[in-house]
Enzyme design. Structure first.
Site, short mmCIF file in Angstrom:
data_model
loop_
_atom_site.label_atom_id
_atom_site.label_comp_id
_atom_site.label_asym_id
_atom_site.label_seq_id
_atom_site.Cartn_x
_atom_site.Cartn_y
_atom_site.Cartn_z
N GLY A 30 110.72 -54.08 79.47
CA GLY A 30 109.49 -54.21 80.23
C GLY A 30 108.32 -54.85 79.51
O GLY A 30 107.17 -54.65 79.91
N ASN A 35 110.89 -65.45 89.68
CA ASN A 35 111.65 -64.99 88.52
C ASN A 35 111.28 -65.86 87.33
O ASN A 35 110.90 -67.02 87.48
CB ASN A 35 113.15 -65.11 88.81
CG ASN A 35 114.01 -64.60 87.67
OD1 ASN A 35 113.69 -63.60 87.05
ND2 ASN A 35 115.11 -65.28 87.41
N ASN A 63 107.47 -58.02 79.47
CA ASN A 63 106.82 -58.94 80.41
C ASN A 63 106.08 -58.17 81.50
O ASN A 63 104.98 -58.54 81.89
CB ASN A 63 107.83 -59.91 81.04
CG ASN A 63 108.10 -61.10 80.16
OD1 ASN A 63 107.20 -61.63 79.51
ND2 ASN A 63 109.34 -61.53 80.13
N HIS A 67 113.00 -67.35 83.84
CA HIS A 67 114.30 -67.56 83.21
C HIS A 67 114.09 -68.11 81.80
O HIS A 67 113.25 -69.00 81.61
CB HIS A 67 115.12 -68.55 84.04
CG HIS A 67 116.52 -68.69 83.56
ND1 HIS A 67 117.47 -67.72 83.78
CD2 HIS A 67 117.13 -69.67 82.85
CE1 HIS A 67 118.61 -68.11 83.22
NE2 HIS A 67 118.42 -69.29 82.64
#
Length: 189
Positions: free
Chosen positions: A12, A101, A14, A103
Protein backbone atom coordinates in the site's frame (compact mmCIF):
# COMPACT_ATOMS: atom_id res chain seq x y z
CA UNK A 1 -15.47 17.03 -3.51
CA UNK A 2 -14.46 14.06 -5.64
CA UNK A 3 -14.32 10.65 -3.99
CA UNK A 4 -11.59 8.13 -4.75
CA UNK A 5 -11.74 4.44 -3.90
CA UNK A 6 -8.38 2.66 -3.96
CA UNK A 7 -8.00 -1.06 -4.64
CA UNK A 8 -4.74 -2.60 -3.40
CA UNK A 9 -3.48 -6.09 -2.61
CA UNK A 10 -0.17 -5.52 -0.85
CA UNK A 11 1.93 -3.07 1.10
CA UNK A 12 0.00 0.00 0.00
CA UNK A 13 2.82 2.50 -0.46
CA UNK A 14 1.12 3.97 -3.54
CA UNK A 15 -2.23 4.00 -1.73
CA UNK A 16 -0.72 5.86 1.23
CA UNK A 17 1.00 8.33 -1.09
CA UNK A 18 -2.32 9.06 -2.82
CA UNK A 19 -4.16 9.41 0.50
CA UNK A 20 -1.51 11.83 1.83
CA UNK A 21 -1.45 13.84 -1.40
CA UNK A 22 -5.17 14.56 -1.27
CA UNK A 23 -5.29 15.16 2.50
CA UNK A 24 -4.12 18.74 1.94
CA UNK A 25 -6.14 19.44 -1.22
CA UNK A 26 -9.75 20.32 -1.92
CA UNK A 27 -9.85 18.23 -5.09
CA UNK A 28 -10.61 14.78 -3.71
CA UNK A 29 -10.77 12.58 -0.69
CA UNK A 30 -10.11 8.89 -0.35
CA UNK A 31 -13.49 7.40 0.55
CA UNK A 32 -12.32 3.82 1.06
CA UNK A 33 -9.65 1.22 0.43
CA UNK A 34 -10.72 -2.15 -0.95
CA UNK A 35 -8.46 -5.19 -0.68
CA UNK A 36 -8.64 -8.89 -1.43
CA UNK A 37 -5.86 -9.62 1.06
CA UNK A 38 -6.87 -9.75 4.75
CA UNK A 39 -3.24 -9.37 5.84
CA UNK A 40 -2.25 -6.62 3.39
CA UNK A 41 -0.26 -3.79 4.93
CA UNK A 42 -2.49 -1.33 3.05
CA UNK A 43 -5.15 -1.99 5.75
CA UNK A 44 -2.85 -0.54 8.45
CA UNK A 45 -1.98 2.40 6.22
CA UNK A 46 -5.66 3.20 5.62
CA UNK A 47 -6.47 2.94 9.36
CA UNK A 48 -3.74 5.46 10.11
CA UNK A 49 -5.76 7.99 8.08
CA UNK A 50 -9.16 6.79 9.41
CA UNK A 51 -10.17 5.54 5.98
CA UNK A 52 -12.63 2.66 5.90
CA UNK A 53 -11.42 -0.61 4.42
CA UNK A 54 -13.42 -3.29 2.67
CA UNK A 55 -11.87 -6.76 2.67
CA UNK A 56 -13.33 -9.23 0.21
CA UNK A 57 -12.65 -12.65 -1.29
CA UNK A 58 -12.09 -13.38 -4.96
CA UNK A 59 -15.50 -15.11 -4.99
CA UNK A 60 -17.20 -11.98 -3.60
CA UNK A 61 -15.51 -9.91 -6.30
CA UNK A 62 -17.18 -11.99 -8.99
CA UNK A 63 -20.56 -12.30 -7.23
CA UNK A 64 -21.34 -8.56 -7.47
CA UNK A 65 -20.89 -8.13 -3.68
CA UNK A 66 -17.91 -5.85 -4.23
CA UNK A 67 -19.85 -3.79 -6.78
CA UNK A 68 -22.64 -3.31 -4.22
CA UNK A 69 -20.14 -2.15 -1.58
CA UNK A 70 -18.43 0.09 -4.14
CA UNK A 71 -21.70 1.71 -5.18
CA UNK A 72 -22.34 2.68 -1.55
CA UNK A 73 -19.27 4.97 -1.71
CA UNK A 74 -20.27 6.54 -5.06
CA UNK A 75 -16.67 7.00 -6.24
CA UNK A 76 -15.76 9.52 -8.92
CA UNK A 77 -12.59 7.53 -9.62
CA UNK A 78 -11.42 4.02 -8.78
CA UNK A 79 -7.64 3.69 -8.52
CA UNK A 80 -5.90 0.33 -8.76
CA UNK A 81 -2.65 0.69 -6.85
CA UNK A 82 -1.00 -2.70 -6.73
CA UNK A 83 -4.27 -4.60 -7.05
CA UNK A 84 -3.54 -8.03 -8.50
CA UNK A 85 -6.95 -9.39 -9.48
CA UNK A 86 -8.71 -8.69 -12.75
CA UNK A 87 -11.85 -6.63 -12.19
CA UNK A 88 -15.07 -8.28 -13.31
CA UNK A 89 -17.12 -6.84 -16.17
CA UNK A 90 -19.92 -5.63 -13.87
CA UNK A 91 -17.56 -3.15 -12.16
CA UNK A 92 -15.96 -2.06 -15.44
CA UNK A 93 -19.39 -1.49 -17.00
CA UNK A 94 -20.67 0.40 -13.94
CA UNK A 95 -17.68 2.78 -13.99
CA UNK A 96 -16.65 3.37 -17.63
CA UNK A 97 -13.48 5.49 -17.92
CA UNK A 98 -13.50 5.90 -14.14
CA UNK A 99 -11.09 3.09 -13.27
CA UNK A 100 -7.35 3.57 -13.64
CA UNK A 101 -4.33 1.39 -13.00
CA UNK A 102 -0.61 1.97 -12.70
CA UNK A 103 1.70 -0.52 -14.39
CA UNK A 104 5.46 -0.79 -13.68
CA UNK A 105 6.54 -0.81 -17.33
CA UNK A 106 6.03 1.08 -20.56
CA UNK A 107 2.95 -0.63 -21.97
CA UNK A 108 2.34 -2.37 -24.27
CA UNK A 109 5.65 -3.99 -23.29
CA UNK A 110 5.60 -6.31 -20.27
CA UNK A 111 1.86 -6.25 -19.72
CA UNK A 112 -0.71 -8.99 -19.33
CA UNK A 113 -1.58 -11.74 -16.88
CA UNK A 114 1.15 -12.43 -14.35
CA UNK A 115 3.12 -9.33 -15.28
CA UNK A 116 3.33 -7.36 -12.07
CA UNK A 117 6.00 -6.29 -9.59
CA UNK A 118 9.26 -8.20 -9.72
CA UNK A 119 8.02 -10.36 -12.61
CA UNK A 120 8.06 -7.23 -14.76
CA UNK A 121 11.40 -5.95 -13.46
CA UNK A 122 13.09 -9.33 -14.02
CA UNK A 123 11.78 -9.47 -17.60
CA UNK A 124 13.00 -5.92 -18.27
CA UNK A 125 16.51 -6.78 -17.00
CA UNK A 126 16.62 -10.16 -18.79
CA UNK A 127 15.78 -8.42 -22.07
CA UNK A 128 18.53 -5.84 -21.50
CA UNK A 129 16.15 -2.90 -21.94
CA UNK A 130 17.82 0.52 -22.02
CA UNK A 131 14.77 2.14 -20.41
CA UNK A 132 11.58 1.30 -18.59
CA UNK A 133 9.00 3.35 -16.77
CA UNK A 134 5.44 3.58 -15.57
CA UNK A 135 2.17 3.57 -17.43
CA UNK A 136 -1.08 4.89 -15.99
CA UNK A 137 -4.02 3.64 -18.02
CA UNK A 138 -7.76 3.18 -17.99
CA UNK A 139 -8.93 -0.30 -17.06
CA UNK A 140 -10.93 -2.37 -19.51
CA UNK A 141 -11.85 -6.06 -19.65
CA UNK A 142 -8.29 -7.13 -20.59
CA UNK A 143 -5.14 -6.92 -18.46
CA UNK A 144 -3.13 -3.77 -19.23
CA UNK A 145 -4.89 -2.97 -22.50
CA UNK A 146 -6.93 0.12 -21.58
CA UNK A 147 -6.18 3.51 -23.12
CA UNK A 148 -2.93 5.03 -21.87
CA UNK A 149 -3.28 8.24 -19.85
CA UNK A 150 0.37 8.89 -18.91
CA UNK A 151 3.82 7.36 -19.28
CA UNK A 152 7.14 8.36 -17.76
CA UNK A 153 10.46 6.78 -18.73
CA UNK A 154 13.60 6.13 -16.74
CA UNK A 155 17.00 5.13 -18.14
CA UNK A 156 18.52 1.81 -17.12
CA UNK A 157 22.13 0.84 -16.70
CA UNK A 158 23.44 -2.51 -17.86
CA UNK A 159 24.38 -3.18 -14.21
CA UNK A 160 20.85 -2.57 -12.87
CA UNK A 161 19.35 -5.54 -11.05
CA UNK A 162 15.59 -6.16 -10.85
CA UNK A 163 15.73 -4.68 -7.34
CA UNK A 164 17.34 -1.47 -8.64
CA UNK A 165 14.75 -1.29 -11.41
CA UNK A 166 12.02 -1.70 -8.76
CA UNK A 167 13.44 1.27 -6.82
CA UNK A 168 13.52 3.45 -9.94
CA UNK A 169 9.92 2.52 -10.76
CA UNK A 170 8.77 3.14 -7.19
CA UNK A 171 10.26 6.65 -7.32
CA UNK A 172 8.34 7.39 -10.53
CA UNK A 173 5.10 6.02 -9.04
CA UNK A 174 5.45 8.12 -5.91
CA UNK A 175 6.30 11.25 -7.88
CA UNK A 176 3.69 11.10 -10.66
CA UNK A 177 0.68 8.95 -9.72
CA UNK A 178 -1.13 11.41 -7.40
CA UNK A 179 -0.68 14.33 -9.81
CA UNK A 180 -2.07 12.34 -12.73
CA UNK A 181 -5.09 11.43 -10.60
CA UNK A 182 -5.59 15.10 -9.73
CA UNK A 183 -5.43 16.11 -13.41
CA UNK A 184 -7.98 13.45 -14.32
CA UNK A 185 -10.36 14.64 -11.62
CA UNK A 186 -10.02 18.32 -12.44
CA UNK A 187 -10.24 17.95 -16.21
CA UNK A 188 -13.33 15.73 -16.23
CA UNK A 189 -16.44 17.64 -17.28
Amino acid sequence: MNKIVIFASGSGTNAENIIQYFESKDVATTAAVFTNNPIAKVIERAKKFHIPTEIFSKAELFESKVLQKLNAFQPDLIVLAGFLLKLPEDIIEAYPNKIINIHPALLPKYGGKGMYGMNVHKAVVENKEKETGITIHFVNENYDEGNIIFQKKVALLISDTPEVVAEKIHELEQKYFPGVIEKLLTSTP
